[in-house]
Scaffold this motif. Structure first.
Motif, PDB file in Angstrom:
ATOM      1  N   THR A 305       0.856  -1.174   0.000  1.00  0.00           N
ATOM      2  CA  THR A 305       0.000   0.000   0.000  1.00  0.00           C
ATOM      3  C   THR A 305       0.894   1.227   0.000  1.00  0.00           C
ATOM      4  O   THR A 305       2.107   1.117  -0.179  1.00  0.00           O
ATOM      5  N   PHE A 324      -6.257   0.101   1.933  1.00  0.00           N
ATOM      6  CA  PHE A 324      -6.296  -0.727   0.725  1.00  0.00           C
ATOM      7  C   PHE A 324      -4.909  -1.343   0.511  1.00  0.00           C
ATOM      8  O   PHE A 324      -3.905  -0.627   0.455  1.00  0.00           O
ATOM      9  N   PHE A 326      -2.644  -4.361  -1.871  1.00  0.00           N
ATOM     10  CA  PHE A 326      -2.673  -5.025  -3.169  1.00  0.00           C
ATOM     11  C   PHE A 326      -1.622  -6.126  -3.202  1.00  0.00           C
ATOM     12  O   PHE A 326      -0.568  -6.027  -2.558  1.00  0.00           O
ATOM     13  N   PHE A 335      -4.047   0.660  -9.702  1.00  0.00           N
ATOM     14  CA  PHE A 335      -5.077   1.347  -8.937  1.00  0.00           C
ATOM     15  C   PHE A 335      -4.785   2.848  -8.858  1.00  0.00           C
ATOM     16  O   PHE A 335      -5.688   3.680  -9.008  1.00  0.00           O
ATOM     17  N   HIS A 342      -9.925   8.412  -2.652  1.00  0.00           N
ATOM     18  CA  HIS A 342      -9.382   7.827  -1.429  1.00  0.00           C
ATOM     19  C   HIS A 342      -8.707   8.930  -0.640  1.00  0.00           C
ATOM     20  O   HIS A 342      -8.674  10.096  -1.078  1.00  0.00           O
ATOM     21  N   ARG A 463      -7.426  -5.628  -2.064  1.00  0.00           N
ATOM     22  CA  ARG A 463      -8.099  -5.235  -3.298  1.00  0.00           C
ATOM     23  C   ARG A 463      -7.584  -6.040  -4.488  1.00  0.00           C
ATOM     24  O   ARG A 463      -6.424  -6.444  -4.530  1.00  0.00           O
ATOM     25  N   ASP A 464      -8.434  -6.220  -5.462  1.00  0.00           N
ATOM     26  CA  ASP A 464      -8.045  -6.913  -6.701  1.00  0.00           C
ATOM     27  C   ASP A 464      -7.258  -5.945  -7.583  1.00  0.00           C
ATOM     28  O   ASP A 464      -7.463  -4.741  -7.531  1.00  0.00           O
TER      29      ASP A 464
END
Length: 464
Positions: A305, A324, A326, A335, A342, A463-464
């Protein structure tokens, strides 16, 4: 981490880089030991102790496979190290000590990287002198007089206080004092050490084979696969992946409490596979924008992140107190290039982040493995006391404090309060970082730490 370990390191002196191994302090039969890969010429007392340096990790690996006449042969994890290949014996960026470069660092502004690098170099010099000193305790002669004088200077001691010691006008004066001590004594320090550095690799190499610091960094950056090693690697060497897994489980590689910084290579669970050179190159961009990549490892997995500080308050890539994370830096970068709102969107430098091609690769000091500390506390509580210093708490706690601050996790604050057992242990880590954790300490701290990990894990959104 709780077990005895052996760490690959690189030393650069007189524009030559040599590779060797260092065994950080471990306890055996009630005594603390520390050693480097080397031998002693003459008697154990009064002889001359030498550290063997090798021009490449491959030559170091070949020596380890064939030689047993050295000071690490009886180390508990030597059988594992003897089977490792060059990739596993290549030092990470935090275990490279450039004795030539200290003047340039001291001439820089005293940011945390400059202070930490000088502190690490000074620490390694002191450890070398400690291990190489073969004089009798009753002998008045000091084999490393310059090293002792250098390390005793209060200006040098201030490096251990971190970058906070060099803030403001008084801090500027303190930093100038550090540079003055290096100007006065460093040449004498390295001259004393030079007499104990073997630049022949135990008779396996010539001085001409040793690369400069820049050449060594380039070579190691390109050494990512076993088949890329130079011709000194034997074709019938043990398979690197299996041996590397064994080494990590035994604590034989740099995934250990090492030279005082509690610094580790990116280990199990990590999705970050970049070379130290790539991480260092990426850091120039991320430091410039004031937003740093962070990796967090929790029982649910590992993720990357972003984090920055706004008026000294941690702020993460996330929203409504959720962070979030990843799977990979590439996923995180995709992202960032999108349009989702955000809590970092309003940061002035965010447009640069959204537009950059520089991958968000976390540096070692921005990687927080919360599960590793859980395992360490369990091992110490089960009888591995004496092998883990309190400093092992510092980096994971730094990470959870920031995450808890952003996510509003009041329970974490309670568990880390100065009057709570874990808070007291962290305070001791600041005052006496080398004091070993005892089994009762670990047994008391483990439930609190596990509760913290559970709480922090709940604030992470993968998160994807």
């Amino acid at each position: 981490m709780a077990r005895p370990s052996i760490v690959p390191i690189a030393l650069t002196l007189d524009d030559r880089t040599g590779y060797t191994l260092w065994a950080p302090p471990w306890e055996e039969d009630g005594e603390e030991w520390q050693a480097f890969l080397g031998t002693t010429e003459g008697d154990a007392v009064g002889g001359r102790a030498m550290v063997h340096l090798f021009p490449t990790p491959a030559k170091l690996a070949a020596f380890c496979r064939t030689s047993t006449d050295h000071d690490l042969a009886d180390h508990p994890v030597w059988p594992v190290v003897a089977g490792l290949g060059a990739p596993d014996l290549t030092p990470d960026e935090d275990h490279r000590y450039d004795f030539d470069g200290v003047y340039d660092i001291a001439a820089e502004n005293p940011d945390r990287w400059a202070v930490e690098e000088l502190a690490a170099t000074v620490d390694m010099v002191s450890r070398l002198a400690e291990c190489l000193d073969t004089t009798d305790e009753d002998d008045d002669e000091d084999q490393f007089e310059a090293v002792a004088e250098f390390a005793a200077k209060p200006e040098i001691g201030s490096l251990g206080l971190g970058v906070e010691a060099f803030v403001g006008r008084s801090g500027e004066d303190a930093w100038i004092g550090v540079g003055s001590v290096f100007d006065e004594l460093w040449e004498d320090v390295v001259e004393e050490l030079s007499d104990h550095l073997d630049w022949t690799g135990g008779g396996t190499a010539t001085v001409e084979e040793y690369p400069s610091a820049s050449e060594a960094a380039e070579q190691d950056a390109g050494r990512t696969l076993p088949e890329e090693d130079d011709e000194d690697e034997d074709d019938d060497a043990p398979a690197v992946p299996d041996r590397a897994t064994d080494a990590a489980a035994t604590g034989a590689t740099a995934a250990s409490v090492a030279r005082g910084g509690g610094v580790r290579t990116i280990a199990r669970g990590s999705r970050v596979t970049a070379s130290p050179a790539a991480v260092a190159a990426a850091a120039e961009f991320w430091e410039a924008v004031g937003i740093l990549p962070v990796e967090v490892v929790v029982p649910e997995g590992a993720g990357v992140t972003l984090r920055c500080y706004v008026e000294d308050v941690a702020r993460f890539l996330g929203r409504d107190g959720e962070v979030f994370v990843f799977d990979t830096p590439a996923d995180l970068a995709r992202f960032c290039a999108g349009n989702e709102r955000h809590d970092l969107s309003e940061i002035a430098s965010w447009p640069e982040v959204a537009d950059t091609d520089t991958l968000p690769l976390p540096a070692e000091q921005d990687r927080y493995d919360l599960t590793e500390l859980s395992e360490v506390l369990a091992e110490v509580a089960d009888g591995a006391a004496g092998l883990v210093p309190h400093r092992a708490l510092v980096q994971p706690v730094e990470g959870v404090r920031d995450l808890a601050e952003y996510a509003g996790l009041s329970r974490v604050d309670e568990l880390l309060a100065p009057t709570a057992p874990l808070g007291r242990a962290v305070a001791r880590a600041d005052r006496q970082p080398d004091t070993a954790l005892t089994a009762p300490d670990a047994a008391q701290l483990r439930p609190a730490w596990d509760e913290i990990v559970t709480s922090v894990s709940g604030a992470l959104v993968f998160r994807d």
